[in-house]
Enzyme design. Structure first.
Site, PDB file in Angstrom:
ATOM      1  N   LYS A   1       0.832  -1.202   0.000  1.00  0.00           N
ATOM      2  CA  LYS A   1       0.000   0.000   0.000  1.00  0.00           C
ATOM      3  C   LYS A   1       0.865   1.249   0.000  1.00  0.00           C
ATOM      4  O   LYS A   1       1.936   1.267   0.614  1.00  0.00           O
ATOM      5  CB  LYS A   1      -0.903   0.026   1.241  1.00  0.00           C
ATOM      6  CG  LYS A   1      -1.936  -1.101   1.295  1.00  0.00           C
ATOM      7  CD  LYS A   1      -2.802  -0.979   2.543  1.00  0.00           C
ATOM      8  CE  LYS A   1      -3.910  -2.025   2.530  1.00  0.00           C
ATOM      9  NZ  LYS A   1      -4.753  -1.943   3.741  1.00  0.00           N
TER      10      LYS A   1
ATOM     11  N   LEU B   1      -5.708  -9.857   3.751  1.00  0.00           N
ATOM     12  CA  LEU B   1      -6.854 -10.625   4.272  1.00  0.00           C
ATOM     13  C   LEU B   1      -7.807 -10.873   3.110  1.00  0.00           C
ATOM     14  O   LEU B   1      -8.207  -9.938   2.427  1.00  0.00           O
ATOM     15  CB  LEU B   1      -7.540  -9.851   5.400  1.00  0.00           C
ATOM     16  CG  LEU B   1      -6.628  -9.433   6.564  1.00  0.00           C
ATOM     17  CD1 LEU B   1      -7.406  -8.637   7.606  1.00  0.00           C
ATOM     18  CD2 LEU B   1      -5.981 -10.650   7.224  1.00  0.00           C
TER      19      LEU B   1
ATOM     20  N   ARG C   1     -13.082  12.879   9.181  1.00  0.00           N
ATOM     21  CA  ARG C   1     -14.186  13.741   8.759  1.00  0.00           C
ATOM     22  C   ARG C   1     -15.528  13.148   9.197  1.00  0.00           C
ATOM     23  O   ARG C   1     -15.591  12.016   9.647  1.00  0.00           O
ATOM     24  CB  ARG C   1     -14.184  13.826   7.231  1.00  0.00           C
ATOM     25  CG  ARG C   1     -14.396  12.431   6.617  1.00  0.00           C
ATOM     26  CD  ARG C   1     -14.622  12.427   5.131  1.00  0.00           C
ATOM     27  NE  ARG C   1     -15.019  11.106   4.674  1.00  0.00           N
ATOM     28  CZ  ARG C   1     -14.208  10.106   4.423  1.00  0.00           C
ATOM     29  NH1 ARG C   1     -12.898  10.266   4.586  1.00  0.00           N
ATOM     30  NH2 ARG C   1     -14.672   8.942   4.021  1.00  0.00           N
TER      31      ARG C   1
ATOM     32  N   ARG D   1     -27.632   4.327  -0.427  1.00  0.00           N
ATOM     33  CA  ARG D   1     -27.222   5.516  -1.180  1.00  0.00           C
ATOM     34  C   ARG D   1     -27.918   5.484  -2.535  1.00  0.00           C
ATOM     35  O   ARG D   1     -27.708   4.551  -3.322  1.00  0.00           O
ATOM     36  CB  ARG D   1     -25.713   5.537  -1.384  1.00  0.00           C
ATOM     37  CG  ARG D   1     -24.942   5.587  -0.090  1.00  0.00           C
ATOM     38  CD  ARG D   1     -23.481   5.908  -0.365  1.00  0.00           C
ATOM     39  NE  ARG D   1     -22.674   5.757   0.839  1.00  0.00           N
ATOM     40  CZ  ARG D   1     -21.405   6.115   0.935  1.00  0.00           C
ATOM     41  NH1 ARG D   1     -20.794   6.648  -0.132  1.00  0.00           N
ATOM     42  NH2 ARG D   1     -20.734   5.951   2.057  1.00  0.00           N
TER      43      ARG D   1
HETATM   44  C1  MV4 Z   1      -6.864  -4.447   2.752  1.00  0.00           C
HETATM   45  C2  MV4 Z   1      -7.560  -5.564   2.246  1.00  0.00           C
HETATM   46  C3  MV4 Z   1      -7.096  -6.813   2.604  1.00  0.00           C
HETATM   47  N1  MV4 Z   1      -6.009  -6.931   3.402  1.00  0.00           N
HETATM   48  N2  MV4 Z   1      -5.786  -4.614   3.519  1.00  0.00           N
HETATM   49  C4  MV4 Z   1      -9.384  -1.142   0.395  1.00  0.00           C
HETATM   50  C5  MV4 Z   1      -9.729   0.246   0.798  1.00  0.00           C
HETATM   51  C6  MV4 Z   1      -8.717   0.624   1.788  1.00  0.00           C
HETATM   52  N3  MV4 Z   1      -9.364   1.375   2.815  1.00  0.00           N
HETATM   53  C7  MV4 Z   1      -8.135  -0.643   2.294  1.00  0.00           C
HETATM   54  N4  MV4 Z   1      -8.637  -1.686   1.447  1.00  0.00           N
HETATM   55  C8  MV4 Z   1      -8.332  -2.983   1.672  1.00  0.00           C
HETATM   56  N5  MV4 Z   1      -7.258  -3.199   2.472  1.00  0.00           N
HETATM   57  C9  MV4 Z   1      -5.380  -5.827   3.837  1.00  0.00           C
HETATM   58  N6  MV4 Z   1      -4.293  -5.965   4.618  1.00  0.00           N
HETATM   59  C10 MV4 Z   1      -8.684  -5.360   1.440  1.00  0.00           C
HETATM   60  C11 MV4 Z   1      -9.075  -4.053   1.152  1.00  0.00           C
HETATM   61  C12 MV4 Z   1     -10.251  -3.939   0.338  1.00  0.00           C
HETATM   62  C13 MV4 Z   1     -11.421  -3.394   0.867  1.00  0.00           C
HETATM   63  C14 MV4 Z   1     -11.496  -2.930   2.169  1.00  0.00           C
HETATM   64  C15 MV4 Z   1     -12.638  -2.389   2.683  1.00  0.00           C
HETATM   65  C16 MV4 Z   1     -13.779  -2.307   1.865  1.00  0.00           C
HETATM   66  C17 MV4 Z   1     -13.745  -2.763   0.591  1.00  0.00           C
HETATM   67  C18 MV4 Z   1     -12.567  -3.317   0.050  1.00  0.00           C
HETATM   68  C19 MV4 Z   1     -12.558  -3.785  -1.255  1.00  0.00           C
HETATM   69  C20 MV4 Z   1     -11.398  -4.309  -1.763  1.00  0.00           C
HETATM   70  C21 MV4 Z   1     -10.248  -4.383  -0.966  1.00  0.00           C
END
Ligand code: MV4
Length: 460
Positions: free
Chosen positions: A169, A214, A302, A348
């Protein structure tokens, strides 16, 4: 005699709302209820906006393009000075998480209705956010709270320690931007090179970090509210797993099937983190939840689109509480007073093409909105309203509240049946179908569910 805390509070009596659409209406309402005067601003495309007429003053600050209006910091500060505003509420999106803007507002002698620029900056850098959370005892996704080095051997060692699959990331990313999954070692360096280059271009920083990926989590968030005097509470949790391309579509509170003894320590750790960083106002801690465990990913500094579901279950007016905190008032709520009553859903309603999901602009020729016990509609539109192509496609939020989750689902079906929008395309037909879905009703849904459901639906 020295002033008491409450006497020193009250820092402003006029609020400029630096936003548009439904949230401009929502904030204006909260201001009036608190006895505050309001200043509405608009772009040329929003000149006819109904919230312009109900505000105490209304200023057009620039052309339709958001960059020249709702993102134009100098124009907004000038409008605040002209209209005599003592505070600026940024809403969500636009300048709401811009630390430089929060700083400029305070330097202009106005109150930024939100956390300090320094809190925004800490949370804006996803690595410093993670470090702050780990220090406060908030459970995080396995992986270092430091930037990845350049040395390939060290990077490989970190990935092996975490265990594949991992995710790369960008520190400057968030909300799904600037990330890449790495299933196994042979594509690690390629993934890092690509993500670094994207991060440099998009965020002006090549800083990256690595986490365990994850695979089937739910997205659960915790709402907090803090004052300037060392008080903080959490207002419960929401499930926001129902999303498509990182755009949430349906949110609910509370998140189903989470035992109080599992969530309680997480909520308390969030409160602890707020106190440690001197957080002020409202905020949201985002977690991934998998196999009974919580993993912090980001903090939003926010007011959020989905705040109403928590208002329904907690009975707290989150926007009023946020404004009062910015005025310097002591939080009139302690953790022991916070309850969670019943269940709430938010849909929404977007002006978008049902096939392509592209924004659908045009005039609303007919509008019917639902009403009744436990039904709330947050919107800025009316029959005859022209939906412009310049901004987000959100035109309304349908919110319901009922004693149980099943009853809240039934109430949302009823509310959706009573919603008619003609003249533009919306996602209402698709929301109606979603609320008939068996797996959703059972709560068997993770962050990938909606996209899979849409794919299946198109195929049949
Ligand atoms: C992740 C993940 C799986 N494992 N981090 C996507 C948005 C950002 N806020 C972080 N995200 C993710 N981080 C780890 N370590 C999967 C996502 C993710 C996700 C997270 C929340 C809501 C929707 C999502 C859709 C795809 C991937």
């Amino acid at each position: 005699m020295p002033e008491t805390l409450e006497q020193s509070a009250g820092r402003f009596d006029t609020v400029l709302i630096a936003n548009r659409g439904e949230i401009a209406v929502r904030i204006q309402r909260a201001c009036r209820e608190l006895g505050l005067k309001t200043v509405a601003i608009c772009s040329e495309a929003d000149r006819q906006a109904p919230y312009g007429k109900t505000a105490d003053s209304f200023l057009c600050i620039g052309p339709s393009s958001a960059a020249k209006s709702y993102l134009n910091q100098d124009a907004i500060l000038l409008a605040a000075r002209l209209a005599g505003a003592g505070a600026i509420h940024p809403g969500y999106g636009f300048l709401s998480e811009n630390a430089a803007f929060a700083d400029a507002v305070e330097k202009a002698g106005l109150v930024f209705i939100g956390p300090t620029a320094s809190s925004i900056a800490i949370m804006g850098d996803k690595i410093s956010a993670k470090r702050a959370m780990m220090a406060a005892g908030v459970p995080c996704v396995p992986g270092p709270d430091t930037a990845l080095p350049d040395d390939p051997a060290t990077i490989e060692r970190i990935a092996l320690e975490i265990g594949y699959p991992v995710i790369i990331k960008a520190a400057g990313g968030g909300g799904g931007r600037g990330m890449r999954v790495v299933p196994k070692a042979d594509v690690l360096h390629e993934a890092i090179a690509l993500t670094r280059e994207e991060a440099r271009k998009a965020f002006g920083s090549r800083s990256l970090y690595m986490e365990k990926f994850l695979e089937h989590p739910r997205h659960i968030e915790i709402q907090v509210i803090c004052d300037d005097h060392g008080n903080a509470v959490w207002l419960g949790h929401r499930d926001c797993s129902m999303q498509r391309r990182h755009q949430k579509v349906v949110e609910e509170a509370p998140a189903r099937g989470i035992a109080p003894d599992i969530i309680q320590p997480v909520g308390l750790a969030c409160v602890q983190a707020c106190l440690q960083i001197g957080y002020r106002g409202v905020g949201t801690f985002e977690f991934l939840y998998e196999d009974g465990a919580f993993y912090f990913i980001e903090m939003n500094t926010r007011l959020q689109v989905e705040h109403p579901v928590t208002e329904m279950t907690s009975g707290v007016d989150i926007v009023q509480a946020q404004i009062r905190a910015a005025q310097g008032h002591v939080l009139d709520l302690i953790q022991g007073d916070v309850t969670c009553e019943g269940h709430s859903f938010e849909c929404r309603i977007n002006a978008e093409d049902p096939e392509t999901f592209l924004p659908s602009a045009g005039v609303v020729t007919h509008l019917a909105l639902p009403a009744g016990p436990g039904i709330r509609v947050d919107t800025h539109i009316h029959a005859g309203y022209k939906v412009s192509p310049y901004y987000d496609s959100l035109i309304a939020k349908l919110i319901v509240h009922a004693p149980t989750r099943a009853e809240a689902m039934a109430r949302m079906r009823e509310a959706l049946a009573g919603t008619e929008v003609e003249g533009i395309s919306t996602n209402i037909p698709f929301l109606r179908a979603l609320f008939e879905d068996g797996a959703f009703a059972q709560g068997e849904t993770d962050i990938h569910y909606l996209e899979q459901w849409l794919k299946l639906r198109r195929a049949t």
